[in-house]
Design a protein around this motif. Sequence first.
Motif, PDB file in Angstrom:
ATOM      1  N   VAL A  87     -13.230   6.691  -1.225  1.00 32.51           N
ATOM      2  CA  VAL A  87     -11.832   6.362  -0.628  1.00 32.51           C
ATOM      3  C   VAL A  87     -10.963   5.373  -1.258  1.00 32.51           C
ATOM      4  CG1 VAL A  87     -10.995   5.464   1.543  1.00 32.51           C
ATOM      5  CG2 VAL A  87     -12.975   6.865   1.744  1.00 32.51           C
ATOM      6  N   HIS A  88     -11.437   4.273  -1.811  1.00 29.62           N
ATOM      7  CA  HIS A  88     -10.721   3.556  -2.555  1.00 29.62           C
ATOM      8  C   HIS A  88     -10.131   4.067  -3.884  1.00 29.62           C
ATOM      9  CE1 HIS A  88     -10.427   0.172  -5.714  1.00 29.62           C
ATOM     10  NE2 HIS A  88      -9.844  -0.414  -4.688  1.00 29.62           N
ATOM     11  N   THR A  89     -10.812   4.903  -4.592  1.00 29.56           N
ATOM     12  CA  THR A  89     -10.148   5.643  -5.732  1.00 29.56           C
ATOM     13  C   THR A  89      -9.261   6.457  -5.302  1.00 29.56           C
ATOM     14  OG1 THR A  89     -12.497   5.243  -6.879  1.00 29.56           O
ATOM     15  CG2 THR A  89     -10.917   7.041  -7.881  1.00 29.56           C
ATOM     16  N   VAL A  90      -9.497   7.346  -4.421  1.00 31.88           N
ATOM     17  CA  VAL A  90      -8.419   8.348  -3.992  1.00 31.88           C
ATOM     18  C   VAL A  90      -7.296   7.545  -3.676  1.00 31.88           C
ATOM     19  CG1 VAL A  90      -8.042   9.899  -2.007  1.00 31.88           C
ATOM     20  CG2 VAL A  90     -10.181  10.156  -3.075  1.00 31.88           C
ATOM     21  N   ALA A  91      -7.233   6.352  -2.735  1.00 30.76           N
ATOM     22  CA  ALA A  91      -6.073   5.584  -2.423  1.00 30.76           C
ATOM     23  C   ALA A  91      -5.593   5.168  -3.627  1.00 30.76           C
ATOM     24  CB  ALA A  91      -6.591   4.411  -1.790  1.00 30.76           C
ATOM     25  N   LEU A 106       2.095   1.585   0.953  1.00 28.65           N
ATOM     26  CA  LEU A 106       0.992   0.528   0.474  1.00 28.65           C
ATOM     27  C   LEU A 106       0.162  -0.071   1.818  1.00 28.65           C
ATOM     28  CD1 LEU A 106       0.166  -0.964  -2.168  1.00 28.65           C
ATOM     29  CD2 LEU A 106       1.912  -2.556  -1.584  1.00 28.65           C
ATOM     30  N   GLU A 107       0.895  -0.305   2.765  1.00 32.34           N
ATOM     31  CA  GLU A 107       0.063  -0.710   4.170  1.00 32.34           C
ATOM     32  C   GLU A 107      -1.023   0.287   4.601  1.00 32.34           C
ATOM     33  OE1 GLU A 107       3.361  -1.630   6.624  1.00 32.34           O
ATOM     34  OE2 GLU A 107       3.735  -3.476   5.949  1.00 32.34           O
ATOM     35  N   THR A 108      -0.425   1.540   4.511  1.00 34.54           N
ATOM     36  CA  THR A 108      -1.504   2.607   4.908  1.00 34.54           C
ATOM     37  C   THR A 108      -2.474   2.555   3.923  1.00 34.54           C
ATOM     38  OG1 THR A 108       0.498   3.714   5.930  1.00 34.54           O
ATOM     39  CG2 THR A 108      -1.678   4.933   5.407  1.00 34.54           C
ATOM     40  N   ALA A 109      -2.389   2.418   2.733  1.00 41.84           N
ATOM     41  CA  ALA A 109      -3.553   2.425   1.988  1.00 41.84           C
ATOM     42  C   ALA A 109      -4.484   1.421   1.969  1.00 41.84           C
ATOM     43  CB  ALA A 109      -3.075   2.403   0.154  1.00 41.84           C
ATOM     44  N   ILE A 184      -2.137   8.628   3.633  1.00 34.54           N
ATOM     45  CA  ILE A 184      -1.439   7.745   2.692  1.00 34.54           C
ATOM     46  C   ILE A 184      -0.119   8.174   2.013  1.00 34.54           C
ATOM     47  CG2 ILE A 184      -1.456   5.983   0.517  1.00 34.54           C
ATOM     48  CD1 ILE A 184      -4.803   5.958   0.998  1.00 34.54           C
ATOM     49  N   ALA A 185      -0.443   9.275   1.245  1.00 33.81           N
ATOM     50  CA  ALA A 185       0.861  10.048   0.728  1.00 33.81           C
ATOM     51  C   ALA A 185       2.046  10.402   1.652  1.00 33.81           C
ATOM     52  CB  ALA A 185       0.321  11.466  -0.140  1.00 33.81           C
ATOM     53  N   LEU A 186       1.629  10.746   2.781  1.00 28.77           N
ATOM     54  CA  LEU A 186       2.590  11.288   3.821  1.00 28.77           C
ATOM     55  C   LEU A 186       3.192   9.904   4.701  1.00 28.77           C
ATOM     56  CD1 LEU A 186       0.719  14.288   5.446  1.00 28.77           C
ATOM     57  CD2 LEU A 186       2.871  14.346   3.987  1.00 28.77           C
TER      58      LEU A 186
END
Length: 225
Positions: A87-91, A106-109, A184-186
């Motif tokens: 999850v960390h790497t995908v973020a 950034l806050e969502t990540a 995160i992207a959205l």
Amino acid sequence: MKLRICGIRTLWDTVGDGEFFCPGCGGDRNYRRLTGRRRFAVLGVPLLRRGTTGPVVACAACDRHFEPEALDHPTTTRFSAMLRDAVHTVALGVLAAGGSTSRTVLETAVETVRGAGFEECTAEQLTTVVEVLSADIGHGSAFDPAAEACGAALAIELHEALEPLAPHLAPTGRESILLQGARIALADGAYNTAERELLTTVGGALRLRAEDTVRLLDAAARTPS
């Protein structure tokens, strides 16, 4: 009790030990890796050699024997760490693909990474890592969209974090990781091209079918945040 006069007896030798996820107990246990010497025994006394057997993995708790492939399954502790790192790497990948300038993204990540187990994660930490990785952008392989989207170093990290984990996750678990990246992207609007390519690569590394990845990403984009 019936007396057994003769038969084959196996003498086990320990050649290694460690911790594994026991299929019999259903949890993390200590194990011994054994190889066996088969002997023809009379009245319990081993006499003649009858070859070797094993290796096998013996659980220290239930004493059941398993094939060495049982060691391929990560322990509960290791599995949790693999999931957290994935999850960390995908973020990081999504941020490096263009989202690090948006406060909402950034806050969502940060929220996502904390939820995965990095409870001390901060926006500053993620930003610093992304800035370091950004220097690598443009040096990736033309055959790997993630390498173009977020840099070769992070593309390698994505594959290394996701591919070993995928076989141990149910389909819903693999989909969940992809959808966390999509969320995160959205956070600041529609996917940009780099984010979409990055998430497509994530789906492939998680062994999701290409059509399923497209379906999940499109569904996430239609779901109100």
